[in-house]
Design a protein around this motif. Structure first.
Motif, PDB file in Angstrom:
ATOM      1  N   ASP A  18     -13.793 -10.828  16.604  1.00 37.63           N
ATOM      2  CA  ASP A  18     -14.169  -9.425  16.766  1.00 37.63           C
ATOM      3  C   ASP A  18     -13.441  -8.783  17.937  1.00 37.63           C
ATOM      4  OD1 ASP A  18     -15.865  -9.999  14.719  1.00 37.63           O
ATOM      5  OD2 ASP A  18     -17.714  -9.549  15.799  1.00 37.63           O
ATOM      6  N   GLY A  19     -13.079  -7.510  17.751  1.00 35.01           N
ATOM      7  CA  GLY A  19     -12.437  -6.753  18.816  1.00 35.01           C
ATOM      8  C   GLY A  19     -11.401  -5.800  18.258  1.00 35.01           C
ATOM      9  N   PRO A  20     -10.759  -5.026  19.149  1.00 34.44           N
ATOM     10  CA  PRO A  20      -9.747  -4.070  18.707  1.00 34.44           C
ATOM     11  C   PRO A  20      -8.496  -4.791  18.186  1.00 34.44           C
ATOM     12  CG  PRO A  20      -9.946  -4.056  21.103  1.00 34.44           C
ATOM     13  CD  PRO A  20     -10.990  -4.988  20.586  1.00 34.44           C
ATOM     14  N   VAL A  21      -7.953  -4.273  17.093  1.00 33.08           N
ATOM     15  CA  VAL A  21      -6.785  -4.878  16.439  1.00 33.08           C
ATOM     16  C   VAL A  21      -5.960  -3.759  15.805  1.00 33.08           C
ATOM     17  CG1 VAL A  21      -6.039  -6.413  14.560  1.00 33.08           C
ATOM     18  CG2 VAL A  21      -8.012  -7.023  15.927  1.00 33.08           C
ATOM     19  N   THR A  22      -4.660  -3.966  15.721  1.00 33.64           N
ATOM     20  CA  THR A  22      -3.775  -3.063  14.998  1.00 33.64           C
ATOM     21  C   THR A  22      -3.323  -3.752  13.715  1.00 33.64           C
ATOM     22  OG1 THR A  22      -2.989  -2.046  17.044  1.00 33.64           O
ATOM     23  CG2 THR A  22      -1.619  -1.750  15.094  1.00 33.64           C
ATOM     24  N   LEU A  23      -3.492  -3.065  12.595  1.00 28.28           N
ATOM     25  CA  LEU A  23      -3.051  -3.551  11.292  1.00 28.28           C
ATOM     26  C   LEU A  23      -1.664  -2.980  11.030  1.00 28.28           C
ATOM     27  CD1 LEU A  23      -3.414  -4.552   8.281  1.00 28.28           C
ATOM     28  CD2 LEU A  23      -4.479  -2.335   7.862  1.00 28.28           C
ATOM     29  N   GLY A  24      -0.763  -3.819  10.547  1.00 28.72           N
ATOM     30  CA  GLY A  24       0.569  -3.355  10.184  1.00 28.72           C
ATOM     31  C   GLY A  24       0.968  -3.870   8.818  1.00 28.72           C
ATOM     32  N   PHE A  25       1.674  -3.033   8.052  1.00 32.16           N
ATOM     33  CA  PHE A  25       2.237  -3.460   6.767  1.00 32.16           C
ATOM     34  C   PHE A  25       3.420  -2.556   6.436  1.00 32.16           C
ATOM     35  CE2 PHE A  25      -0.916  -0.285   5.665  1.00 32.16           C
ATOM     36  CZ  PHE A  25      -0.279   0.484   4.699  1.00 32.16           C
ATOM     37  N   ALA A  80       5.625  -0.210   3.866  1.00 33.83           N
ATOM     38  CA  ALA A  80       5.355   0.702   2.750  1.00 33.83           C
ATOM     39  C   ALA A  80       5.782   0.107   1.415  1.00 33.83           C
ATOM     40  CB  ALA A  80       6.069   2.037   2.968  1.00 33.83           C
ATOM     41  N   GLU A  81       6.854  -0.640   1.404  1.00 36.54           N
ATOM     42  CA  GLU A  81       7.345  -1.203   0.139  1.00 36.54           C
ATOM     43  C   GLU A  81       6.530  -2.402  -0.333  1.00 36.54           C
ATOM     44  OE1 GLU A  81      10.054  -2.803   3.456  1.00 36.54           O
ATOM     45  OE2 GLU A  81       9.113  -0.891   2.949  1.00 36.54           O
ATOM     46  N   ASP A  82       5.681  -2.961   0.529  1.00 35.59           N
ATOM     47  CA  ASP A  82       4.857  -4.115   0.149  1.00 35.59           C
ATOM     48  C   ASP A  82       3.489  -3.718  -0.403  1.00 35.59           C
ATOM     49  OD1 ASP A  82       6.854  -5.843   0.912  1.00 35.59           O
ATOM     50  OD2 ASP A  82       6.045  -6.141   2.924  1.00 35.59           O
ATOM     51  N   ALA A  83       2.964  -2.569  -0.005  1.00 33.60           N
ATOM     52  CA  ALA A  83       1.670  -2.103  -0.512  1.00 33.60           C
ATOM     53  C   ALA A  83       1.872  -1.505  -1.906  1.00 33.60           C
ATOM     54  CB  ALA A  83       1.082  -1.065   0.428  1.00 33.60           C
ATOM     55  N   LEU A  84       0.799  -1.445  -2.670  1.00 35.80           N
ATOM     56  CA  LEU A  84       0.862  -0.920  -4.036  1.00 35.80           C
ATOM     57  C   LEU A  84      -0.198   0.145  -4.245  1.00 35.80           C
ATOM     58  CD1 LEU A  84       1.114  -4.333  -5.919  1.00 35.80           C
ATOM     59  CD2 LEU A  84       2.984  -2.731  -5.468  1.00 35.80           C
ATOM     60  N   LEU A  85       0.141   1.159  -5.020  1.00 36.44           N
ATOM     61  CA  LEU A  85      -0.870   2.130  -5.419  1.00 36.44           C
ATOM     62  C   LEU A  85      -1.793   1.481  -6.433  1.00 36.44           C
ATOM     63  CD1 LEU A  85       1.175   5.396  -5.874  1.00 36.44           C
ATOM     64  CD2 LEU A  85      -0.487   4.885  -4.100  1.00 36.44           C
ATOM     65  N   SER A  86      -3.070   1.788  -6.327  1.00 36.05           N
ATOM     66  CA  SER A  86      -4.068   1.234  -7.231  1.00 36.05           C
ATOM     67  C   SER A  86      -4.854   2.392  -7.839  1.00 36.05           C
ATOM     68  CB  SER A  86      -4.998   0.296  -6.456  1.00 36.05           C
ATOM     69  OG  SER A  86      -6.016  -0.185  -7.266  1.00 36.05           O
ATOM     70  N   ALA A  87      -5.181   2.300  -9.104  1.00 39.69           N
ATOM     71  CA  ALA A  87      -5.846   3.403  -9.801  1.00 39.69           C
ATOM     72  C   ALA A  87      -7.282   3.642  -9.333  1.00 39.69           C
ATOM     73  CB  ALA A  87      -5.831   3.148 -11.301  1.00 39.69           C
ATOM     74  N   GLY A  91      -8.910  -0.034  -3.489  1.00 34.83           N
ATOM     75  CA  GLY A  91      -7.936  -0.698  -2.638  1.00 34.83           C
ATOM     76  C   GLY A  91      -8.459  -0.752  -1.222  1.00 34.83           C
ATOM     77  N   GLU A  92      -7.737  -1.416  -0.361  1.00 32.88           N
ATOM     78  CA  GLU A  92      -8.158  -1.556   1.030  1.00 32.88           C
ATOM     79  C   GLU A  92      -8.046  -0.231   1.792  1.00 32.88           C
ATOM     80  OE1 GLU A  92      -7.463  -5.419  -0.637  1.00 32.88           O
ATOM     81  OE2 GLU A  92      -6.123  -3.699  -0.572  1.00 32.88           O
ATOM     82  N   ILE A  93      -7.195   0.672   1.300  1.00 34.21           N
ATOM     83  CA  ILE A  93      -7.010   1.985   1.925  1.00 34.21           C
ATOM     84  C   ILE A  93      -7.309   3.054   0.883  1.00 34.21           C
ATOM     85  CG2 ILE A  93      -5.344   3.550   2.992  1.00 34.21           C
ATOM     86  CD1 ILE A  93      -3.863   1.013   3.971  1.00 34.21           C
ATOM     87  N   SER A  94      -8.120   4.039   1.268  1.00 36.87           N
ATOM     88  CA  SER A  94      -8.487   5.129   0.369  1.00 36.87           C
ATOM     89  C   SER A  94      -8.405   6.440   1.129  1.00 36.87           C
ATOM     90  CB  SER A  94      -9.911   4.906  -0.132  1.00 36.87           C
ATOM     91  OG  SER A  94     -10.366   6.043  -0.811  1.00 36.87           O
ATOM     92  N   ALA A  95      -7.610   7.388   0.594  1.00 41.52           N
ATOM     93  CA  ALA A  95      -7.458   8.668   1.292  1.00 41.52           C
ATOM     94  C   ALA A  95      -6.823   9.692   0.357  1.00 41.52           C
ATOM     95  CB  ALA A  95      -6.584   8.486   2.525  1.00 41.52           C
ATOM     96  N   PRO A  96      -6.966  10.977   0.685  1.00 40.34           N
ATOM     97  CA  PRO A  96      -6.280  11.997  -0.111  1.00 40.34           C
ATOM     98  C   PRO A  96      -4.789  12.032   0.243  1.00 40.34           C
ATOM     99  CG  PRO A  96      -7.615  13.025   1.598  1.00 40.34           C
ATOM    100  CD  PRO A  96      -7.868  11.549   1.664  1.00 40.34           C
ATOM    101  N   ILE A  97      -3.971  12.408  -0.732  1.00 44.18           N
ATOM    102  CA  ILE A  97      -2.527  12.480  -0.506  1.00 44.18           C
ATOM    103  C   ILE A  97      -2.208  13.583   0.490  1.00 44.18           C
ATOM    104  CG2 ILE A  97      -0.291  12.994  -1.570  1.00 44.18           C
ATOM    105  CD1 ILE A  97      -1.337  11.734  -4.134  1.00 44.18           C
ATOM    106  N   ALA A 130      -3.426  -0.817  -2.411  1.00 46.37           N
ATOM    107  CA  ALA A 130      -3.756  -2.237  -2.337  1.00 46.37           C
ATOM    108  C   ALA A 130      -2.866  -2.826  -1.254  1.00 46.37           C
ATOM    109  CB  ALA A 130      -3.512  -2.911  -3.675  1.00 46.37           C
ATOM    110  N   ALA A 131      -3.503  -3.314  -0.204  1.00 44.69           N
ATOM    111  CA  ALA A 131      -2.779  -3.922   0.918  1.00 44.69           C
ATOM    112  C   ALA A 131      -3.426  -5.274   1.210  1.00 44.69           C
ATOM    113  CB  ALA A 131      -2.837  -3.025   2.141  1.00 44.69           C
ATOM    114  N   PRO A 132      -3.180  -6.268   0.357  1.00 46.64           N
ATOM    115  CA  PRO A 132      -3.830  -7.571   0.520  1.00 46.64           C
ATOM    116  C   PRO A 132      -3.405  -8.259   1.819  1.00 46.64           C
ATOM    117  CG  PRO A 132      -2.182  -7.679  -1.214  1.00 46.64           C
ATOM    118  CD  PRO A 132      -2.289  -6.242  -0.789  1.00 46.64           C
ATOM    119  N   ASN A 133      -4.248  -9.170   2.279  1.00 39.10           N
ATOM    120  CA  ASN A 133      -3.973  -9.892   3.536  1.00 39.10           C
ATOM    121  C   ASN A 133      -2.575 -10.497   3.575  1.00 39.10           C
ATOM    122  OD1 ASN A 133      -6.473  -9.297   4.521  1.00 39.10           O
ATOM    123  ND2 ASN A 133      -7.348 -11.297   4.122  1.00 39.10           N
TER     124      ASN A 133
END
Length: 101
Positions: free
Chosen positions: A27-34, A36-43, A46-52, A92-95
């Motif tokens: 537990d604690g503060p962390v920065t997630l990095g990935f 753009a070409e590795d993540a996938l749009l999901s219908a 997904g792990e990330i959800s937001a308006p375009i 979709a941004a899997p581990n």
């Protein structure tokens, strides 16, 4: 690399509009990095959800961007991808593609 500031709580990375489970971190503060070409749009989910926030046709692909808190985060989609600004999307941004700092 796209970077999102957040926290790990009970083995789950959480940030505004982001939830990544089973991260294997304390537990604690962390920065997630990935990348753009590795993540996938999901219908539907997904792990990330937001308006375009924006769409940019690059020629061979479309770069779809959302705002997560004050950070712009993008994913590369097929060049035929079409959506409107404000449409709700999921990444979709899997581990396996994520880096934690």
């Amino acid at each position: 690399m796209k970077l999102v500031e957040g926290r790990v709580e009970a083995n789950i990375f959480v940030a505004h509009r982001v939830r990544e489970e089973d991260v294997g971190l304390t537990d604690g503060p962390v920065t997630l990095g990935f990348r753009a070409e590795d993540a996938l749009l999901s219908a539907e989910h997904g792990e990330i959800s937001a308006p375009i926030y924006s769409n940019e046709l690059l020629g061979d692909a479309t770069l779809v961007t959302v705002r997560i808190a004050s950070t712009l985060v993008s994913v590369k989609a097929k060049k035929s991808y079409r959506a409107e600004i404000g449409d709700q999307i999921y990444f979709a941004a899997p581990n396996s593609i994520c880096h934690f700092f």
